[in-house]
Design an enzyme around this catalytic site. Structure first.
Site, PDB file in Angstrom:
ATOM      1  N   GLU A  17       0.349  -1.460   0.388  1.00  0.00           N
ATOM      2  CA  GLU A  17       0.096   0.248  -0.013  1.00  0.00           C
ATOM      3  C   GLU A  17       0.831   1.733   0.039  1.00  0.00           C
ATOM      4  O   GLU A  17       0.812   0.863   1.003  1.00  0.00           O
ATOM      5  CB  GLU A  17      -0.844   0.049   1.364  1.00  0.00           C
ATOM      6  CG  GLU A  17      -1.884  -1.221   1.271  1.00  0.00           C
ATOM      7  CD  GLU A  17      -2.679  -1.325   2.775  1.00  0.00           C
ATOM      8  OE1 GLU A  17      -3.848  -0.828   2.659  1.00  0.00           O
ATOM      9  OE2 GLU A  17      -2.276  -2.018   3.683  1.00  0.00           O
ATOM     10  N   GLU A  69       6.792   0.140   5.987  1.00  0.00           N
ATOM     11  CA  GLU A  69       5.469  -0.098   6.528  1.00  0.00           C
ATOM     12  C   GLU A  69       4.399   0.180   4.698  1.00  0.00           C
ATOM     13  O   GLU A  69       3.375  -0.500   4.901  1.00  0.00           O
ATOM     14  CB  GLU A  69       5.554   1.870   6.638  1.00  0.00           C
ATOM     15  CG  GLU A  69       5.340   1.311   8.379  1.00  0.00           C
ATOM     16  CD  GLU A  69       4.571   0.817   9.619  1.00  0.00           C
ATOM     17  OE1 GLU A  69       2.340   0.671   9.040  1.00  0.00           O
ATOM     18  OE2 GLU A  69       4.727   0.073   9.719  1.00  0.00           O
TER      19      GLU A  69
END
Length: 504
Positions: free
Chosen positions: A327, A338
């Site tokens: 993402e 992340e």
């Protein structure tokens, strides 16, 4: 023998043969997290096919994404749908708000689309210390109101509530799992929540991240983060806790929770426990690589397929792998990794081989359409220092990376080996792709130029973005998703942290 008995046995025999030869025989417990915080998300209908093609029949959404919930209708995939933390106060204030949310985000998808919603996750790691008690007062009443709303909607038996929690809600004073207990500042609250969930025949959900333990402390014993034997290795030096020897932090962390439950009067074997998030990133950090992710996730999947529990709880928990796809719009707090937790790339491409049991391997997404095969790179003149601004690219690169994803650049990342000119090209291209190749998106003070020659090199991939306009079903970037909504990654689970202390 009567005809009825003969037919019954034939039917039973046929069904047995079908089950024995079913390609999903060992994949009935495969579950994963589907995050949608991407600038160019894969269309939901393609993601659902990706899930089914790979034998995942359980999925967790971090919010009630309409496109995802529609696409999951009549798919045979069980769904956990989340309520973001910023809605907890509203859910807690009045049961009417919870009833409205359930009607709009659960009831209508079940009745209208046939979406098999099984759980509602009320909040996401709301008791993180970094939240400074912001959600402590609202989580439990929100949980109660959502449960009441489900009962009123006639869904109390079909849909269960839960609260995904970070593993820092329990701890161990001496680093041994047998000493585990709930965190002192929320112990009474945790006992109340677990009791409420048990009385409602609902699960408790916890997220466990060995990667964060390894990544946070250079003295963490590396092998202890992995499952022994997952790559033929011998595993870590065991941590001895009475008659039990722990060879990996996942087991030790989970059994710290088991001890916490038992110390507070619960039978851990009878409490339904879900591991809501566990996985390993592939980029953005020296400890985040496809090789390490493959090692960890293969060991994890082997456990899931085998139905393996832990030393103190033989019943295997339901485990949701984090995550399905990368993402690029997630926060990078506390690290660039992340945005790289997916077992698939942003476009559904397989990052590394994984065996799913019964001889099955990961297969990529089908039907993804891309933008034109064009890249934006630093012009040869600018690279040679002969451009209009000489070799002053810094401001243009910074501008590109403020608006696009440059987390594959820098030490420990897949594009760490690039020189300064190639770094600029990478940044320019990420912005160019993010802006859908629009006119003016490859100018950068006349430093950029469009090329049809792929500039990818070695492990550094210059991607071409998904063309969402060319799909029948698209979705826009979402507000929230991911492991703990960003801030929690500053937190190193206390139970994990103390476990490796026994080594020193």
């Amino acid at each position: 023998m009567g005809r009825h008995d003969t037919y019954s046995k034939l039917i039973f025999f046929s069904l047995s043969i079908l089950l024995l030869n079913s390609p999903l025989k060992n994949a009935d417990a495969l579950a994963c997290n589907w995050g949608t915080q991407a600038s160019h998300p894969i269309p939901p209908n393609i993601v659902v096919k990706l899930l089914r093609d790979n034998g995942f029949n359980k999925v967790k959404l971090f919010e009630a994404d309409p496109g995802a919930l529609r696409a999951l209708g009549k798919s045979g995939i069980q769904v956990m749908v989340g309520i973001p933390n910023d809605l907890l106060a509203s859910m807690a204030s009045t049961v009417t708000n919870a009833e409205l949310w359930v009607q709009q985000n659960v009831s209508q998808y079940i009745s209208k689309y046939g979406t098999d919603i099984r759980y509602v996750a009320v909040g996401n790691e709301p008791f993180l210390k970094t939240y400074k008690d912001r959600f402590v007062k609202s989580t439990y009443p929100a949980l109660q109101n959502v449960q009441a709303a489900l009962v009123k909607a006639g869904l109390g038996r079909q849909v269960k509530v839960t609260v995904p929690l970070n593993a820092d809600v329990y701890e161990s004073g001496d680093g041994l799992p047998s000493s585990g207990d709930f965190r002192s500042d929320i112990k009474t609250l945790m006992v109340s929540i677990v009791r409420f969930l048990a009385d409602s025949v609902s699960p408790i959900t916890f997220n466990i991240y060995p990667f964060l333990s390894l990544n946070a402390d250079p003295n963490f014993p590396r092998e202890y983060a992995f499952f022994p034997g997952s790559d033929g290795g011998g595993g870590a030096k065991p941590v001895v806790d009475g008659s039990i020897s722990y060879t990996n932090v996942f087991d030790a962390n989970f059994d710290t929770l088991v001890s916490a439950l038992e110390k507070n009067g619960f039978d851990a074997e009878k409490v339904e426990i879900i591991v809501g998030e566990v996985g390993w990133p592939t980029d953005g950090d020296v400890n985040a690589s496809p090789a390490l992710a493959q090692r960890f996730n293969q060991g994890l999947l082997n456990r899931i397929v085998q139905g393996k529990g832990t030393p103190r709880r033989k019943t295997a928990p339901e485990v949701y792998v984090f995550s399905l796809v990368d993402e690029d719009a997630k926060s990078i707090d506390p690290g660039k990794f992340e945005r790289h937790w997916g077992i698939f790339s942003y476009d559904g491409a397989v990052k590394y081989p994984l065996s799913l049991g019964n001889g099955r391997q990961l297969v990529p997404a089908k039907g993804v359409r891309y933008q034109a095969r064009e890249w934006c790179v630093l012009s040869p003149q600018a690279a040679a220092g002969n451009g209009p601004n000489g070799a002053t690219w810094t401001s243009s690169v910074e501008y590109a990376c403020q608006l696009a994803d440059c987390t594959s650049l820098g030490p420990g990342s897949s594009c760490a080996g690039l020189d300064s000119a190639a770094n600029a090209s990478y940044a320019f291209n990420m912005y160019f792709q993010k802006m859908d190749h629009r006119g003016g998106s490859c100018v950068f003070n006349n430093l950029g130029v469009v090329t049809k020659i792929d500039p990818s090199s070695g492990s550094c991939r210059f991607p071409i973005e998904i063309d969402t306009s060319r799909h029948d079903e698209t979705s826009r970037p979402r507000k929230s998703s991911g492991a703990g909504e960003g801030k929690w990654r500053k937190v190193v689970t206390a139970a994990m942290a103390v476990v490796w202390a026994v080594f020193y």
